[in-house]
Design a protein around this motif. Structure first.
Motif, PDB file in Angstrom:
ATOM      1  N   ASN A   1      -2.644   0.342  -4.501  1.00 34.32           N
ATOM      2  CA  ASN A   1      -2.203  -1.063  -3.939  1.00 34.32           C
ATOM      3  C   ASN A   1      -1.579  -1.593  -5.139  1.00 34.32           C
TER       4      ASN A   1
ATOM      5  N   HIS B   1       0.760  -1.246   0.393  1.00 34.18           N
ATOM      6  CA  HIS B   1      -0.064  -0.132  -0.010  1.00 34.18           C
ATOM      7  C   HIS B   1       0.897   1.203   0.009  1.00 34.18           C
ATOM      8  N   TRP B   2       0.755   2.134  -0.770  1.00 33.88           N
ATOM      9  CA  TRP B   2       1.331   3.440  -1.003  1.00 33.88           C
ATOM     10  C   TRP B   2       0.567   4.520  -1.459  1.00 33.88           C
TER      11      TRP B   2
END
Length: 582
Positions: free
Chosen positions: A269, A264-265
């Motif tokens: 995703n 997750h960033w």
């Protein structure tokens, strides 16, 4: 905390007098013998005596012996000597053997002793402050040393072991496998398409993904195993004392965890895809270097098979053996380029229905001279060169040496109609290669019109736009092009309008059986008819007997190449006249 002082004298009255005169200012204890003084020192614990004042002349143990022992057992105590003997030598002995801070002559007044004690306490506090600073510095050095030692063995980003520590562990595992018949497992893990995370989210995101993957590996490994970061996006795992079957199950579980992992960033995703090479470490393993090569190659095989999977390498693994063989070719090819160990051969391309002499027409071929002098055919080294992107370097060597040979042999250049030189797919569309060809020809006396570059159909179609531009630029100077292995693609004819080639060289797999296979005959005829309609001249390779040559003549193919007409021969022997009497 008030510093404690110990007075030692075998005359109790003297001790009582000092206690009365000094007891209000100092914390004083007394002892009437050296033995009692040593016992009191041993009982001080965390609050030792700061100063000891001892009479020199005492029965059983004199002051010199007492202070000498205290120098060893309690070196931090400041030592003062009292004596009724003013002999200089005695004083020197006391100072030298007992490391005496001050020497006082009896009778000594309370005020004189008070002054000496004040000086001694200042000295004691100074030394303790200096010791504290030294200890702090020593602690800091020890902390930095421990931190440096940790960094020497661990990856700063992930906290896992680094490559150096991993190699040492692998060496130890290999030794135990050979000496104790133990078996271990070495896994090489590579993140597929890691650069996409860096490109899409930035290097900070990439670093965070590496940290999270490192934490996952650290959590999943067994006690006694070692996980390490081996490269930018590569990890290693050693499963100690583990059979191949158990290792495959463990690694399969780890791989499943990686497949289920989602990075997750910010708003995005990202699924994790990893390729893993698994290699047993046993008594048959050769070296740490060989194990690394095998594990990394097994990982590359996993990538070749579609990525995000595990490939187990072993002695009977044909894919691994082939890839390892290719890796070994890398250094041999690079050495061949630098040491000029390649050799140029040529094979003629002759008109099937000659009307008038056109001059010599031949294709340049390449061979490699082995260390044992054996001539190695291209089929043994070109696949590795293509896989590891070394073909442009080979192309440059061939072009430079072919043009150089023609330039140095003007008689051969004059007799030449056309010299065909093969170009790899990686060279097509390369601006540097384009400039290299133009500069090499410009620096020679070779007319561009006598050079033809052969490009495979697959390479041209794979780089279509670049290939078209590449050909158009060089054709403007007079260079011609031949489309090699024509007919292998499903849509071969569809590209003929786009590619500005002069020759169609039909794939030999169609030519070699046209004398006995009607389907191949029909395909060759169709290729030739289409080529003629589009103004291309046709070349048939693998012409190995008179029947094939006759069929090609009937079909109307322009040129033939094959063992019926000539076998490949060394270019540097071309034109040499042999002495019939030699």
């Amino acid at each position: 905390m008030t510093e404690r002082i110990l007075l030692v004298d075998d005359e109790p009255l003297i001790l009582s007098g000092y206690r009365r005169g000094l007891g209000k200012q100092f914390s004083i204890d007394t002892a009437t013998s050296g033995a009692e003084a040593l016992e009191l020192f041993d009982r001080t614990g965390d609050n030792p005596y700061a100063v000891v004042v001892s009479d020199m002349r005492m029965p059983e143990m004199d002051g010199v012996e007492l202070l000498k022992r205290l120098t060893v057992s309690h070196p931090q105590a400041i030592r003062i000597m009292l004596t009724g003997n003013s002999d200089q030598q005695t004083a020197m002995d006391a100072v030298n053997q007992g490391h005496v801070f001050k020497f006082l002559t009896k009778p000594c007044s309370a005020s004189a002793l008070r002054e000496a004690l004040d000086e001694a306490l200042v000295q004691y506090r100074t030394e303790r402050h200096r010791d504290a600073i030294s200890q702090h510095a020593a602690d800091k050095v020890q902390h930095l040393s421990a931190k440096l030692s940790h960094h020497l063995r661990h990856d700063i980003l992930t906290g896992l072991a680094n490559r150096r520590a991993f190699e040492l562990r692998l060496k130890s595992s290999l030794e135990s496998a050979k000496q104790e018949e133990r078996q271990h497992i070495f896994c090489f893990i590579d993140i597929d398409y890691f650069h996409r995370i860096n490109d899409a989210c930035g290097y900070t995101a990439g670093d965070e993904l590496l940290r999270q993957l490192g934490a996952l590996l650290s959590h999943q490994r067994r006690s006694g195993d070692i996980a390490a970061r081996l490269g930018s996006d590569q990890f290693g795992l050693i499963l100690s004392d583990c059979s191949l079957q158990d290792g495959q199950q463990i690694v399969q579980q780890i791989h499943q965890q990686m497949k289920a992992f989602v990075f997750h960033w910010e708003e995005g995703n990202y699924d994790l895809s990893t390729s893993i090479g698994l290699i047993p470490v046993n008594s048959d393993s050769e070296s740490v270097t060989a194990l690394f090569n095998a594990a990394e190659t097994a990982c590359n095989v996993a990538k070749d098979q579609g990525r995000n999977r595990i490939h187990t390498g072993g002695a009977q693994d044909a894919l691994l053996t082939r890839r390892l063989t290719e890796i070994q070719w890398i250094s041999r090819i690079n050495r061949a380029i630098t040491e000029n160990r390649f050799q140029l051969y040529y094979q003629t391309i002759e008109p099937i229905n000659p009307i008038e002499s056109e001059g010599e027409h031949y294709e340049i071929l390449i061979r490699l001279e082995g260390d044992d002098g054996r001539i190695i055919p291209p089929g043994e080294f070109l696949p590795a060169a293509e896989h590891y992107h070394l073909t442009p370097q080979i192309d440059r060597w061939v072009i430079r040496n072919t043009i150089g040979w023609l330039n140095d042999h003007p008689d051969q250049l004059q007799a030449l109609s056309l010299c065909s030189i093969n170009l790899s797919g990686l060279s097509i569309g390369d601006e540097e290669m384009l400039n290299f060809i133009q500069e090499t020809l410009a620096q020679s006396e070779v007319p561009p019109g006598k050079i033809c570059f052969e490009v495979t159909e697959t390479a041209a179609i794979s780089h279509l736009d670049a290939a078209v531009n590449f050909m158009q630029v060089l054709k403007a100077s007079g260079i011609r092009f031949s489309l090699d292995d024509f007919g292998t693609g499903l849509s071969s004819f569809a590209y003929l309008r786009t590619l500005p080639v002069d020759f169609l060289k039909m794939d030999g797999m169609f030519v070699r059986h046209i004398d006995r296979n009607i389907i191949d005959w029909t395909l060759v005829k169709s290729i030739n008819d289409m080529g003629q309609i589009m103004g291309k001249q046709t070349i048939a390779e693998f012409v190995e007997n008179e029947d094939i040559h006759h069929q090609l003549h009937e079909i109307g193919v322009n040129y033939a190449q094959g063992y019926l007409l000539s076998k490949p021969s060394p270019l540097f022997d071309k034109g040499i006249l042999l002495d019939p009497e030699a």
